[in-house]
Design a protein around this motif. Structure first.
Motif, mmCIF file in Angstrom:
data_model
loop_
_atom_site.group_PDB
_atom_site.id
_atom_site.type_symbol
_atom_site.label_atom_id
_atom_site.label_comp_id
_atom_site.label_asym_id
_atom_site.label_seq_id
_atom_site.Cartn_x
_atom_site.Cartn_y
_atom_site.Cartn_z
ATOM 1 N N UNK B 644 0.843 -1.205 0.000
ATOM 2 C CA UNK B 644 0.000 0.000 0.000
ATOM 3 C C UNK B 644 0.869 1.242 0.000
ATOM 4 N N UNK B 645 1.883 1.230 0.877
ATOM 5 C CA UNK B 645 2.778 2.385 0.952
ATOM 6 C C UNK B 645 3.435 2.633 -0.395
ATOM 7 N N UNK B 646 3.810 1.519 -1.055
ATOM 8 C CA UNK B 646 4.456 1.681 -2.371
ATOM 9 C C UNK B 646 3.486 2.322 -3.349
ATOM 10 N N UNK B 647 2.214 1.952 -3.247
ATOM 11 C CA UNK B 647 1.226 2.575 -4.128
ATOM 12 C C UNK B 647 1.245 4.085 -3.964
ATOM 13 N N UNK B 648 1.508 4.524 -2.731
ATOM 14 C CA UNK B 648 1.561 5.963 -2.464
ATOM 15 C C UNK B 648 2.903 6.562 -2.896
ATOM 16 N N UNK B 649 3.776 5.709 -3.428
ATOM 17 C CA UNK B 649 5.059 6.229 -3.897
ATOM 18 C C UNK B 649 6.120 6.280 -2.823
ATOM 19 N N UNK B 650 5.872 5.591 -1.711
ATOM 20 C CA UNK B 650 6.925 5.516 -0.689
ATOM 21 C C UNK B 650 8.057 4.649 -1.237
#
Lengths: 60, 710, 810
Positions: B644-650
């Motif tokens: 999920x965090x990666x989806x936010x570009x983290x």
């Protein structure tokens, strides 16, 4: 801070729709009489106990 | 020619009765929880030794219960009673009404279950997790649809000002709720905010403020404009003023959000806006108050004898006070003192106890005898309630003001040698504990008063006979187009309101679709190279921090004042929060700020402090969290969180979700080892380990010189 | 509520349950309640039958007394006439009609409740909606079985008889309140607010904290918001400026328009080409404040709505005799040659010749002289007179539209030639102002362009913006508007602001004697002839006691102390006099010919002769007495203004008046309306600026001809449409003060001009140097406007306070 785009977008849209509503309300004569309604709400309609006979005119 | 006949129709009192009952039931619950929370602030043991009834979790429960359950149901009761009578038409669709009622109660129940379990988004007044948020949206729209349907079917051409307030509240709250609740779900009961750090804060308080405006204020102004004249049996002082004040109010309110974030990392200009518009708010707000009070001019003899009017007078006065205090608090220099203190708490309770509470009480006292075709069981008891309530408010607010000023000044006081006069935060807390006791007492009286009211209502109902339906007659609005400008009325009765809202929603959705991706992908908040994403363990610890509601007492936002930098360290920068979803700035410092707590104490200190706070800092008000050292946590949801965090570009590396758990174990073991040296035995998969990892990370990034990879 | 009503009703047993008036003549008990008259009782019965008695619970004694309501059954017959119906209706379809009535009685919540529950009273009424402030009710009814006439009858049966007059029957265009301005204002305000919002960072020099992206965004948003302001809200100014230019004049709106244009386009230039922030927020504020000024102006005008339709004075219905049968027709249907019957207290609808009956026509309505004029058969009776006495029959000579009154109103004197007023003073100034500003601006442009063109443009527009004469434009309407309001509060209503400006220049005051200097109530009576014995006085007393004739009343009040003798019999011969028999003697009281005293050697005037057995003892001559304190008014007037009197009466009072008012007052008697008009024309030609104070319609022409025609009235409902102003009689004493105040307000305006000039000077000083920042512009602009408004308001109120025209300063 791109979120500002969002917030401003929403706010402006909401504000303008309110403005639009306001103008519509004025146009529709909502605010022609700015006194009587305040009295009108005070009346509690007590509906007559005896049923009113429906005059023939209305049936047609 | 059926349309020319006098139409007979029936108002549904049953739904009003149900909403009214719900109002008092949830009201009592909410107040009770409030009293419990207040008690824990001077008697930590009152948390009953389990996580579910510990302050961090019941505070949001209290706010939700009072705002959405108590006030919410009161609004619905009032609207479902007044709207049909004002529009001379029963509510559009009974089924919808009942769907609304049961739906709303279900939402509240689910809140009562999830919040103590620590399932929270931690955004103030929007803590509920995403599935409930969706339910709220649905039920709310059902409510709106029902209102608009009634509007279209109405037999009274003129829309009384109260109706306008109801509609504005509906539209705005819908929009606010949707946008603030945007989040990506991780699991059924866990999600991460769509916005990070500063942006999240901005949205949250834009929502937070307008929620107050459009959930606690405008609907109640609508109720005031209906029930106050009815109760006093005299027209509102100036109907013109009420119209002007409505329009100016909704135009200005929208903008006033950012003032909740003065001196924070929010860009200065945004704060300036907030202040400017908050100050402007005084005019329209007081327009309402003046109008309410002047309506009673010449009727003070009635006020003396009629408890309903008494409650209303205090309610309107409280509204006036709160709306004067609000802009005052938004002034930067006042805010500098008041923010994070109990002043804010006092402020909101003037509004909640005085304005919302008392207006609700007056409404119920007025409605019950009418709906049961009888008189109030006991005016004496009502008066007793009135005085208890008033006392309650005073006992609540005044100590809070004292506490706020005392503590704030102590925080800022510098001794000789230019060092803080009270370097130990705890000193400033112990100072105000007596005030907390008084506050709890005030709350208690208020609650008891409410209980008396419930008894009174039950007895009133018992001595009367309930009128499920009230008949009324009115001619239909006719469907012709006449020469004398009457065309507009027709157009009005048909579409506009409905279409406006559709249009608004449509445009907004369109806007969202366009804007959100832009926003989510990159953020131009001045980035700090050394600021890195949280490690898996820290992430888990952070979620624990969230679920235990630590944010309720601990801020993570050091303002650029010497007093704060001296106490906590370097002031907070916008760039430090880019990975905070949701933001955890907090709004109240019952405990010290934690943004720079990382590395301040050894791991063992945190361990002991969590097990028994008073062992580390005698006299602390913090509840003990012994279960943290025994409860183990499964990290099964970790990969999902990382994704999920990666989806936010983290910037977690590609496929990091696979190896995240290993990294987590490595870091956990390190901490365990570290604790072992101080003779503390703990399993690496206990919650305490994750929490320590998070706490030790807090605010340390900018100290680092070298960039370390997660 | 209802309980309290009952108890009150119980306490005041003597007052009418319906109308609350004291039951004077009779007390009619019914249903344990008292009524002052059968009318009131009937209304109660109707409501009781339809159980609408909540009417009496909402308010105590909500009704209006029914005592003097005409009961002539056929008085609404004319409402059966199709044309009339169609004229009255707002809307009609195959089975439904909508009509709006004005009902003067509407005064309380009960009225609203009852009129909105008419449908409970009759099934064919669909709905009624009251506009309380307009005292009107909009009724929808089913006309299949229920005619308009039935509706009016229903209303009058419940005591709410609508007042229908030709004004309604005639043109039905009720001018809609100009909402456009409000929309424009709303749009301007909305855009201004948001533009401020987006410009605040600039004001507080937080701009650098604003990412370029946002500055761009904010500026474009501002442009978006400016468009409606520029293309919608401000349009009035373009129009009027264009009009002015078309007529080769320069008015206030020209510089405003130029300013707006410059502001808008230069801002666009700055935003899109120079990458600056522009002055759009200033534009928004400018237009917003200008429009507020306009709205204020409009509101003050709307507060005085003049009913300018003479038809309003006439009865709508006329009783026409056709083949011996009476029929009631609407006045508009009346034709020359028709035979009409006019009853007691009815108006003569148009100039007609008396066919039969004793006409005693009371022209008080027209001339303010309430002594009836006796007319013989074959004499012409003028329109507007009111018959006193038995019915008379007349034949119509002129159709109403060209009646005697109409002639006066259609007199060319009606059109007042607008001469140089303050508005135009402002225009003249602004004319020069504009030229100067343009020159300065151009100068700055040229000067800077040598070094830096962009700076030149900036300076040029800045000058135009900053000197935009909105303050100048507002000072006049605000001052005059406020003056109007102050006058209005003093029961002195002006038609428009030009009147104030004309008042300021007045040097001559002309009074029409009747009803202005004199007050019928203050009549004085002198008796010449044989001394009357106490006994004779007693006889006279009892004679006049039994007569309602105005002269009788006056004599009666003169004989106050005397105790009446009992007469064997007495009768009143309408339009002639009274005759009574006392101890077999015939005593006559009345006009010269009636008492057969012959007119020889008789001074004309209002005289009543007394004759016993046909032999005249003497006569009472009645002089309408002077208004209290009038002499003081006149002498205050005298200061710097010459005073003239005009009177329709004979000059038998000349010396009396001389005595009171001194010799410098110029007096003229036997003045017919037309002569009065001529008189004022002469004054005008002689270059006098005259105020004419008159009442009634016979000096309408004169009122018109004068610079300022003031109609004096005891009740504001009755006034001459010819007048520029209506003054309540009680306000007359302060007329001098008003005239002075008009002068002062003129000065105040000049002062505020000065004020705004100072602002502009300051502005220009910075502008020409190209120093003005958007903030400075934005602040100075509204600031100057606001402070001018504040100044004028405070100044006018203060002066009014000091000159005693106002109780409180604010």
């Amino acid at each position: 801070m791109e979120v500002i785009f969002l917030l401003i977008g929403i706010s402006v849209v909401m504000a303008s729709s309110f403005l639009w509503l306001f103008i519509r309300a004025m146009k529709s004569g909502q605010y022609d009489d700015t006194y009587t309604p305040s009295i009108r709400i005070l009346f509690d309609q007590k509906v007559k106990t005896k049923e009113k006979e429906v005059p023939s005119s209305k049936s047609k | 020619m059926s349309e020319t006949t006098l139409e007979r129709f029936y108002y549904d009192n049953k739904i009003v009765k149900y909403f009214g009952a719900a109002t008092v039931i949830w009201g009592l619950a909410g107040m009770l929880i409030g009293v419990l929370a207040a008690t824990q602030l001077f008697l930590p043991e009152a948390n009953l030794g389990n996580p579910y009834t510990t302050y961090g979790r019941i505070r949001p429960l209290h706010t939700n219960a009072v705002i959405f359950a108590f006030v919410g149901n009161a609004i619905f009761a009032g609207v479902y009673y007044s709207m049909p009578r004002l529009l001379k038409a029963p509510m559009w669709n009974k089924t919808l009404s009942w769907f609304h009622f049961w739906g709303w109660q279900a939402i509240i129940v689910s809140a009562v279950i999830t919040l103590p379990l620590g399932l929270t988004s931690s955004k103030e007044y929007a803590e509920l997790e995403w599935p409930i948020d969706i339910a709220i949206a649905l039920v709310w729209v059902a409510f709106g649809a029902n209102m608009i349907g009634t509007l279209i079917k109405r037999r009274e051409k003129h829309m009384y000002v109260a109706i306008w307030f109801y509609l504005a509240s509906f539209v705005t709250v819908a929009v606010l709720h949707i946008f603030n609740s945007l989040a990506l779900p991780v699991s059924l009961f866990k999600s991460y905010s769509a916005y990070a750090g500063v942006q999240d804060a901005l949205v949250q308080w834009w929502y937070g403020h307008n929620a107050v405006a459009f959930f606690l204020t405008t609907p109640f102004l609508g109720l005031m404009y209906y029930f106050l004249p009815k109760a006093a049996n005299r027209p509102v002082y100036s109907y013109k003023l009420s119209i002007v004040h409505f329009w100016s109010l909704i135009f200005i309110y929208i903008w006033a959000g950012p003032h909740h974030l003065l001196y924070t990392a929010l860009p200065e200009w945004a704060q300036v806006l907030g202040v400017a518009f908050s100050v402007m708010l005084i005019a329209p707000s007081w327009g309402g108050m003046v109008n309410g009070l002047l309506t009673l001019r010449g009727a003070w003899d009635k006020v003396r004898v009629d408890p309903v009017l008494k409650f209303m007078v205090v309610a309107v006065t409280a509204y006036g006070m709160a709306t004067f205090e609000g802009p005052l608090l938004s002034l930067k220099n006042v805010n500098a003192i008041a923010h994070y203190t109990d002043w804010i708490v006092a402020h909101v309770h003037i509004g909640a106890l005085g304005w919302n509470g008392f207006l609700t009480f007056s409404m119920l006292y007025w409605l019950w005898p009418r709906m049961w075709k009888t008189t109030l069981y006991s005016t004496k008891l009502a008066n007793t309630h009135f005085w208890m309530g008033t006392m309650g408010i005073l006992f609540y607010a005044l100590p809070m003001y004292v506490a706020a000023l005392t503590q704030s000044l102590m925080w800022m006081e510098f001794g000789d040698g230019g060092r803080l006069a009270y370097p130990n935060f705890l000193e400033t807390v112990i100072q105000i504990v007596p005030m907390y006791m008084l506050r709890a007492f005030g709350g208690l009286i208020y609650l008891l008063g409410a209980i008396i009211m419930v008894y009174n209502m039950i007895k009133t109902a018992a001595k009367g006979s309930f009128q499920e339906e009230e008949a009324d007659e009115a001619p239909a609005l006719l469907k012709h187009v006449s020469t004398s400008g009457e065309f507009w009325h027709r157009a009005w009765e048909r579409k506009p309101v409905f279409f406006t809202i559709l249009a608004t929603v449509a445009i907004l959705i369109g806007g969202v679709v366009e804007i959100i991706p832009v926003m989510l992908v990159k953020s131009n908040v001045p980035t700090i190279s050394s600021v890195q994403p949280y490690t898996p363990l820290e992430l888990q610890g952070r979620d624990l921090y969230i679920s235990h509601g630590c944010v309720g007492c601990h801020s993570q936002m050091i303002r650029p004042f010497r007093a704060e930098t001296e106490r906590y360290g370097e002031y907070s920068k916008a760039g430090e929060y880019v990975y905070d979803r949701p933001f955890l700035w907090g709004s109240k410092r019952t405990g010290p700020d934690l943004h720079r707590v990382g590395g301040k104490y050894p791991d063992s200190w945190h361990y002991q402090h969590m097990v028994d706070p008073r062992s580390m800092s005698p006299g602390s008000l913090m509840p003990p969290y012994p279960w943290l050292v025994v409860n183990t946590m499964s990290h099964s949801d970790l990969p999902a969180k990382i994704r999920t965090m990666q989806k936010f570009g983290v910037p977690y590396p590609e496929g990091y979700d696979e190896i995240a758990v290993n990294d987590l174990m490595i870091q956990a073991n390190a901490i365990v080892a570290n604790l072992k040296e101080t003779g503390v035995e703990v399993a690496p998969d206990t919650e305490i380990v994750a929490l320590i990892a998070y706490l030790q990370r807090l605010g340390t990034d900018i100290k680092k010189t070298a960039v370390t990879n997660p | 509520m209802s309980k309290s009503t009952k108890t009150i009703a119980a306490q005041l047993a003597k007052t009418c349950y319906h109308c609350g008036e004291v039951c004077a003549e009779e007390i009619i008990p019914y249903d344990e309640k008292n009524f002052c008259c059968t009318g009131c009782k009937l209304v109660y019965e109707v409501l009781l039958d339809n159980d609408l008695c909540a009417y009496y619970d909402i308010e105590t004694n909500p009704g209006g007394t029914q005592r003097n309501v005409s009961t002539r059954s056929n008085r609404f017959d004319y409402l059966s006439d199709q044309d009339t119906i169609l004229k009255l209706l707002d809307f009609q379809n195959e089975n439904e009609s909508h009509v709006t009535f004005t009902i003067p009685l509407i005064h309380c919540a009960s009225c609203i409740w009852l009129l909105e529950n008419l449908h409970q009273l009759h099934d064919c009424v669909i709905s009624g909606r009251v506009d309380f402030l307009k005292k009107s009710v909009h009724i929808k009814f089913n006309h299949q079985l229920f005619s308009l006439r039935d509706l009016v009858l229903l209303l009058s049966r419940i005591g709410y008889e609508p007042s229908i007059n030709l004004a309604d029957v005639g043109n039905k265009d009720v001018k809609p309140t100009d909402r456009k301005l409000i929309y424009k204002l709303a749009v301007a305000g909305f855009c201004f607010g948001n533009m401020m919002f987006f410009s605040l960072p600039e004001y507080f020099s937080e701009a650098e904290l604003l990412g370029d992206g946002f500055r761009g965004l904010f500026n474009y948003l501002n442009v978006g918001l400016a468009l409606p302001v520029f293309f919608y809200s401000a349009t009035d100014y373009y129009r009027s400026a264009w009009m002015a230019l078309k007529n080769r004049t320069v008015n206030m709106d020209v510089p405003i328009a130029i300013g707006i244009f410059a502001l808008f386009f230069f801002s666009l230039y700055e935003i899109f080409l120079a990458g600056q922030e522009g002055y759009l927020d200033t534009l928004g504020g400018l237009v917003f404040f200008l429009l507020i000024g306009k709205l204020y102006q409009q509101k003050t005008y709307d507060t005085l709505s003049f009913d300018r339709d003479y038809k309003a004075y006439f009865p709508v219905a006329v009783t026409r005799i056709k083949q011996g049968a009476e029929e009631v027709i609407p006045l508009t249907k009346l034709q020359v040659g028709d035979i009409i019957r006019v009853r007691h207290e009815e108006l003569v609808p148009s100039d007609s010749i008396l066919l039969e009956g004793d006409a005693a026509i009371d022209y008080s309505f027209v001339t303010g002289e309430e002594v009836p004029v006796v007319k013989k058969q074959g004499e012409l009776v003028y329109a507007g007179g009111r018959q006193k006495g038995n019915p008379i029959t007349l034949t119509v000579q002129k159709s109403p539209s060209q009646g005697y009154l109409t002639d006066l109103w259609n007199n060319e004197a009606f059109e007042k030639k607008e001469d140089k007023s303050l508005e135009s003073l402002a225009t003249r100034i602004s004319g020069k102002f504009t030229v100067t500003v343009l020159l300065i601006a151009l100068g700055a442009l040229v000067y800077w362009s040598y070094t830096d063109v962009a700076l030149g443009v900036r300076a040029f527009t800045s000058v135009l913006i900053i000197t935009c004469p909105c303050a100048l434009a507002m000072s006049t309407p605000f001052t005059l508007g406020n003056t109007l309001r102050i006058f209005g509060r003093g029961k002195f209503y002006l038609k428009n602001t030009q009147v104030i400006e004309r008042m300021a220049r007045v040097d001559t005051v002309v009074f029409d004697k009747t009803g202005t200097l004199t007050d019928p109530a203050m009549a004085s009576i002198s008796y010449q002839g044989e001394i009357l014995t106490q006994q004779t006085k007693g006889i006279v007393k009892s004679l006049v006691n039994n007569s309602t004739h105005p002269l009788s009343n006056r004599i009666n009040s003169w004989l106050e102390s005397v105790s009446p003798e009992t007469l064997e019999s007495m009768e009143e011969i309408r339009g002639k006099g009274l005759v009574g028999y006392y101890k077999g003697q015939e005593i006559r009281l009345g006009s010269a010919e009636y008492t057969s005293s012959g007119t020889d050697g008789v001074v004309a005037g209002n005289q009543v002769f007394i004759a016993v057995e046909g032999e005249v003892l003497g006569c009472f001559s009645i002089q309408s007495g002077l208004r209290p304190g009038i002499s003081r008014v006149v002498e205050n007037m005298g200061q710097g203004r010459e005073v003239h009197f005009l009177s329709g009466d004979h000059d038998h009072e000349r010396d009396h008046l001389r005595g009171v008012f001194g010799s410098e007052v110029i007096m003229n008697f036997n003045q017919s309306p037309v002569q009065k008009l001529e008189y004022l024309k002469k004054l005008r030609q002689a270059g006098n600026q005259s105020v004419m104070v008159g009442d009634g319609l016979n000096d309408a022409g004169a009122l018109r001809e004068s610079q300022v025609g003031i109609a004096l009235t005891t009740h504001a409902s009755n006034f001459s449409p010819a007048s520029d102003a209506i003054m309540d009689a009680t306000a007359l004493p302060s007329l001098p003060a008003y005239l002075d105040f008009a002068k002062t307000s003129r000065n105040i305006i000049k002062a505020s001009f000065g004020l705004s000039f100072t602002y502009n000077a300051v502005g220009v000083f910075f502008a020409v140097q190209g120093l003005v920042s958007p903030l400075f512009c934005a602040i100075l602009m509204p600031l100057s406007s606001i402070s001018v408004v504040v100044f004028t308001t405070i100044a006018t109120n203060y002066v009014a306070y000091t000159s005693g025209l106002k109780k409180k300063i604010m």
